[in-house]
Design a protein around this motif. Structure first.
Motif, PDB file in Angstrom:
ATOM      1  N   ILE A   1       7.160   9.272 -12.055  1.00 39.91           N
ATOM      2  CA  ILE A   1       7.932   8.252 -11.340  1.00 39.91           C
ATOM      3  C   ILE A   1       7.039   7.489 -10.373  1.00 39.91           C
ATOM      4  N   ARG A   2       6.191   8.192  -9.643  1.00 39.01           N
ATOM      5  CA  ARG A   2       5.296   7.544  -8.688  1.00 39.01           C
ATOM      6  C   ARG A   2       4.326   6.596  -9.390  1.00 39.01           C
ATOM      7  N   SER A   3       3.758   7.027 -10.513  1.00 41.09           N
ATOM      8  CA  SER A   3       2.802   6.186 -11.235  1.00 41.09           C
ATOM      9  C   SER A   3       3.445   4.892 -11.708  1.00 41.09           C
ATOM     10  N   ARG A   4       4.683   4.988 -12.172  1.00 44.45           N
ATOM     11  CA  ARG A   4       5.347   3.771 -12.652  1.00 44.45           C
ATOM     12  C   ARG A   4       5.700   2.829 -11.510  1.00 44.45           C
ATOM     13  N   LEU A   5       5.985   3.373 -10.350  1.00 42.15           N
ATOM     14  CA  LEU A   5       6.274   2.531  -9.190  1.00 42.15           C
ATOM     15  C   LEU A   5       5.016   1.850  -8.648  1.00 42.15           C
ATOM     16  N   GLN A   6       3.847   2.400  -8.953  1.00 42.68           N
ATOM     17  CA  GLN A   6       2.603   1.876  -8.408  1.00 42.68           C
ATOM     18  C   GLN A   6       1.869   0.925  -9.349  1.00 42.68           C
ATOM     19  N   THR A   7       2.400   0.694 -10.553  1.00 48.31           N
ATOM     20  CA  THR A   7       1.750  -0.227 -11.473  1.00 48.31           C
ATOM     21  C   THR A   7       1.880  -1.662 -10.960  1.00 48.31           C
ATOM     22  N   TYR A   8       1.099  -2.570 -11.539  1.00 48.16           N
ATOM     23  CA  TYR A   8       1.001  -3.948 -11.056  1.00 48.16           C
ATOM     24  C   TYR A   8       2.356  -4.641 -10.920  1.00 48.16           C
ATOM     25  N   GLU A   9       3.188  -4.550 -11.957  1.00 47.62           N
ATOM     26  CA  GLU A   9       4.437  -5.307 -11.981  1.00 47.62           C
ATOM     27  C   GLU A   9       5.668  -4.428 -11.748  1.00 47.62           C
ATOM     28  N   ALA A  10       5.490  -3.324 -11.053  1.00 45.63           N
ATOM     29  CA  ALA A  10       6.617  -2.412 -10.823  1.00 45.63           C
ATOM     30  C   ALA A  10       7.769  -3.098 -10.099  1.00 45.63           C
ATOM     31  N   ARG A  11       7.450  -4.007  -9.180  1.00 42.83           N
ATOM     32  CA  ARG A  11       8.511  -4.667  -8.405  1.00 42.83           C
ATOM     33  C   ARG A  11       9.361  -5.577  -9.271  1.00 42.83           C
ATOM     34  N   VAL A  12       8.847  -5.956 -10.445  1.00 47.97           N
ATOM     35  CA  VAL A  12       9.605  -6.803 -11.375  1.00 47.97           C
ATOM     36  C   VAL A  12      10.431  -5.946 -12.329  1.00 47.97           C
ATOM     37  N   ILE A  13       9.899  -4.793 -12.698  1.00 45.28           N
ATOM     38  CA  ILE A  13      10.532  -3.951 -13.714  1.00 45.28           C
ATOM     39  C   ILE A  13      11.540  -2.979 -13.130  1.00 45.28           C
ATOM     40  N   TYR A  14      11.216  -2.427 -11.952  1.00 49.47           N
ATOM     41  CA  TYR A  14      12.062  -1.391 -11.376  1.00 49.47           C
ATOM     42  C   TYR A  14      12.612  -1.796 -10.008  1.00 49.47           C
ATOM     43  N   ARG A  15      13.802  -1.299  -9.699  1.00 51.05           N
ATOM     44  CA  ARG A  15      14.419  -1.566  -8.395  1.00 51.05           C
ATOM     45  C   ARG A  15      14.138  -0.451  -7.392  1.00 51.05           C
ATOM     46  N   GLY A  16      13.522   0.614  -7.842  1.00 50.67           N
ATOM     47  CA  GLY A  16      13.209   1.725  -6.956  1.00 50.67           C
ATOM     48  C   GLY A  16      13.074   3.015  -7.737  1.00 50.67           C
TER      49      GLY A  16
ATOM     50  N   PHE B   1       0.812  -1.212   0.000  1.00 46.33           N
ATOM     51  CA  PHE B   1       0.000   0.000   0.000  1.00 46.33           C
ATOM     52  C   PHE B   1       0.850   1.268   0.000  1.00 46.33           C
ATOM     53  N   TYR B   2       2.144   1.116   0.239  1.00 48.87           N
ATOM     54  CA  TYR B   2       2.999   2.290   0.323  1.00 48.87           C
ATOM     55  C   TYR B   2       4.023   2.352  -0.806  1.00 48.87           C
ATOM     56  N   ARG B   3       3.730   1.661  -1.903  1.00 50.15           N
ATOM     57  CA  ARG B   3       4.578   1.789  -3.085  1.00 50.15           C
ATOM     58  C   ARG B   3       4.436   3.214  -3.637  1.00 50.15           C
ATOM     59  N   GLY B   4       5.554   3.792  -4.013  1.00 51.60           N
ATOM     60  CA  GLY B   4       5.529   5.149  -4.550  1.00 51.60           C
ATOM     61  C   GLY B   4       5.473   6.230  -3.494  1.00 51.60           C
ATOM     62  N   LEU B   5       5.595   5.846  -2.203  1.00 52.99           N
ATOM     63  CA  LEU B   5       5.498   6.854  -1.146  1.00 52.99           C
ATOM     64  C   LEU B   5       6.691   7.807  -1.163  1.00 52.99           C
ATOM     65  N   VAL B   6       7.885   7.291  -1.453  1.00 51.27           N
ATOM     66  CA  VAL B   6       9.079   8.146  -1.453  1.00 51.27           C
ATOM     67  C   VAL B   6       8.955   9.283  -2.461  1.00 51.27           C
ATOM     68  N   PRO B   7       8.653   8.974  -3.755  1.00 49.08           N
ATOM     69  CA  PRO B   7       8.468  10.102  -4.684  1.00 49.08           C
ATOM     70  C   PRO B   7       7.267  10.961  -4.317  1.00 49.08           C
ATOM     71  N   ALA B   8       6.248  10.361  -3.679  1.00 47.07           N
ATOM     72  CA  ALA B   8       5.095  11.155  -3.247  1.00 47.07           C
ATOM     73  C   ALA B   8       5.514  12.168  -2.187  1.00 47.07           C
ATOM     74  N   LEU B   9       6.420  11.754  -1.291  1.00 46.17           N
ATOM     75  CA  LEU B   9       6.910  12.684  -0.266  1.00 46.17           C
ATOM     76  C   LEU B   9       7.750  13.792  -0.888  1.00 46.17           C
ATOM     77  N   PHE B  10       8.527  13.427  -1.916  1.00 46.16           N
ATOM     78  CA  PHE B  10       9.240  14.466  -2.644  1.00 46.16           C
ATOM     79  C   PHE B  10       8.234  15.418  -3.292  1.00 46.16           C
ATOM     80  N   GLY B  11       7.087  14.847  -3.638  1.00 42.01           N
ATOM     81  CA  GLY B  11       6.064  15.631  -4.317  1.00 42.01           C
ATOM     82  C   GLY B  11       5.333  16.613  -3.436  1.00 42.01           C
ATOM     83  N   VAL B  12       5.598  16.600  -2.122  1.00 40.15           N
ATOM     84  CA  VAL B  12       4.949  17.597  -1.265  1.00 40.15           C
ATOM     85  C   VAL B  12       5.405  18.995  -1.655  1.00 40.15           C
TER      86      VAL B  12
END
Length: 292
Positions: free
Chosen positions: A227-242, A153-164
Motif C-alpha cells: 500500500i505504501r509503495s503504491r501511494l508513493q509512485t509518481y502519479e499516486a495522487r491521480v490514481i488513488y484517493r488515499g 515528502f510525506y506520501r505513504g506516511l500513514v501506512p508507514a506508521l501502521f507498519g511500525v
C-alpha cells in the motif's frame, strides 16, 4: 527494485489514459509464477543492463543507514526507560514492553526518514530513461519540493506508521527467541540474568534468531508495504484517493494475493542485511560491555 515493481502493479482506471502511465511500475493485475524473472529480463534488456539494477542505490544506502542508526538509538533508549520503570516494581520486561519500545522507535524513525523512501520508491519504480524519471537523489528531492511541496515528502506516511508493527513484531520475536535460546543453553543462571542477557549465544544463534524473527514479522505486516509503495509512485495522487482507496482497489482487482506481491524478492533482499545488522549490533554491544 524487483520488489518495488511487483508491489506497484495496478490496473489503469478508466479516467487515465494508458500513455500517461507508460513510465510507471508494471501494471498487470495478476500474480503469476515467473513475474520476478520477467521483470528482471525487462530491466536488463530495456533499461541499461546490470547498471540499471543499481538505480536508487544512493537513497537506499542513506535510508537504511539512517533508519537503522535512529532505530537502534531510539529502541535502546525506550527499552532502558521501560526497564528502569519495571525494576522499580521488581518486574522483568515482557513481550508487550519489547513491542512498545520497538514500535515507538519505529514511529519516530518513520517520520524522520519518510522523505528518503519516497524518493527511493520513485527511482526504483521507473527506469532512468523513462520520461520524468529522477536522475539522482538530489534531483528527485528538488522535483518533489517544486511540484508537491513539503507534503510530497510525506506520501505513504500513514501506512508507514501502521507498519511500525513490523519492527514491533520483529523485535518482540527476536528478544523472546533470544531468551528461549539462552534458557535452552544455560540451566544454572539466575532468573534476572536469564531475562536480561544472552549468555552462551553465538553468531550462529543470532543468525537463526534474526532470520526467524524477520520472516515472521514480514509475513505478518507485508501488505502495508504494498500500500505504501503504491501511494508513493509518481502519479499516486491521480490514481488513488488515499490508503483506504488503495486497499479497496487491490482487494477488488487482485484479491488477497495482491497484498503479498514481491514478498519473495523482499525476503531475498532483506535477510542478508538483517543478518549483518544484528550480528554487528550484538557483537558490538558485547565488546563494548567488556570495555566498561
Amino acid at each position: 527494485m524487483v520488489k518495488t515493481r511487483l508491489q506497484g502493479k495496478f490496473d489503469v482506471p478508466p479516467q487515465i489514459e494508458s500513455w500517461e502511465l507508460n513510465y510507471l511500475v508494471d501494471r498487470s493485475s495478476s500474480s503469476r509464477l515467473g513475474s520476478s524473472l520477467r521483470i528482471i529480463r525487462e530491466i536488463f534488456y530495456h533499461e541499461g543492463g546490470l547498471v540499471a539494477f543499481y538505480r536508487g542505490l544512493t537513497p537506499n544506502v542513506i535510508g537504511n543507514s539512517t533508519s537503522w542508526g535512529l532505530y537502534f538509538l531510539c529502541y535502546g533508549s525506550l527499552k532502558d526507560t521501560i526497564r528502569a520503570y519495571r525494576d522499580k516494581k521488581g518486574q522483568i520486561l515482557s513481550s508487550s514492553d519489547y513491542f512498545i519500545a520497538s514500535g515507538g522507535a519505529g514511529a519516530i524513525t518513520s517520520v524522520l526518514t519518510n522523505p528518503i523512501w519516497v524518493i527511493k520508491t520513485r527511482m526504483l519504480s521507473t527506469g532512468s530513461r523513462a520520461p520524468g524519471a529522477y536522475s539522482s537523489f538530489t534531483y528527485g528531492a528538488k522535483q518533489i519540493y517544486n511540484a508537491e511541496g513539503i507534503p510530497g515528502f510525506y506520501r505513504g506516511l500513514v501506512p508507514a506508521l501502521f507498519g511500525v508493527s513490523h519492527g514491533g513484531l520483529q523485535f518482540m520475536a527476536y528478544e523472546q527467541l533470544k531468551l528461549l535460546r539462552s534458557w535452552s543453553k544455560t540451566t544454572e543462571v539466575s532468573q534476572t540474568k536469564s531475562h536480561s542477557g544472552t549468555e552462551g549465544l553465538g553468531n550462529l544463534d543470532f543468525f537463526a534468531i534474526s532470520s526467524l524473527s524477520k520472516v515472521f514479522a514480514s509475513s505478518m505486516t507485508y501488505p502495508y508495504q504494498v500500500i505504501r509503495s503504491r501511494l508513493q509512485t509518481y502519479e499516486a495522487r491521480v490514481i488513488y484517493r488515499g490508503a483506504v482507496d488503495v486497499f479497496s482497489q487491490i482487494w477488488a482487482r487482485e484479491g488477497m494475493a495482491g497484498f503479498y506481491k514481491g514478498l519473495g524478492p523482499n525476503l531475498f533482499r532483506v535477510l542478508p542485511s538483517t543478518w549483518v545488522t544484528f550480528l554487528v549490533y550484538e557483537n558490538t554491544k558485547f565488546y563494548l560491555s567488556r570495555l566498561e
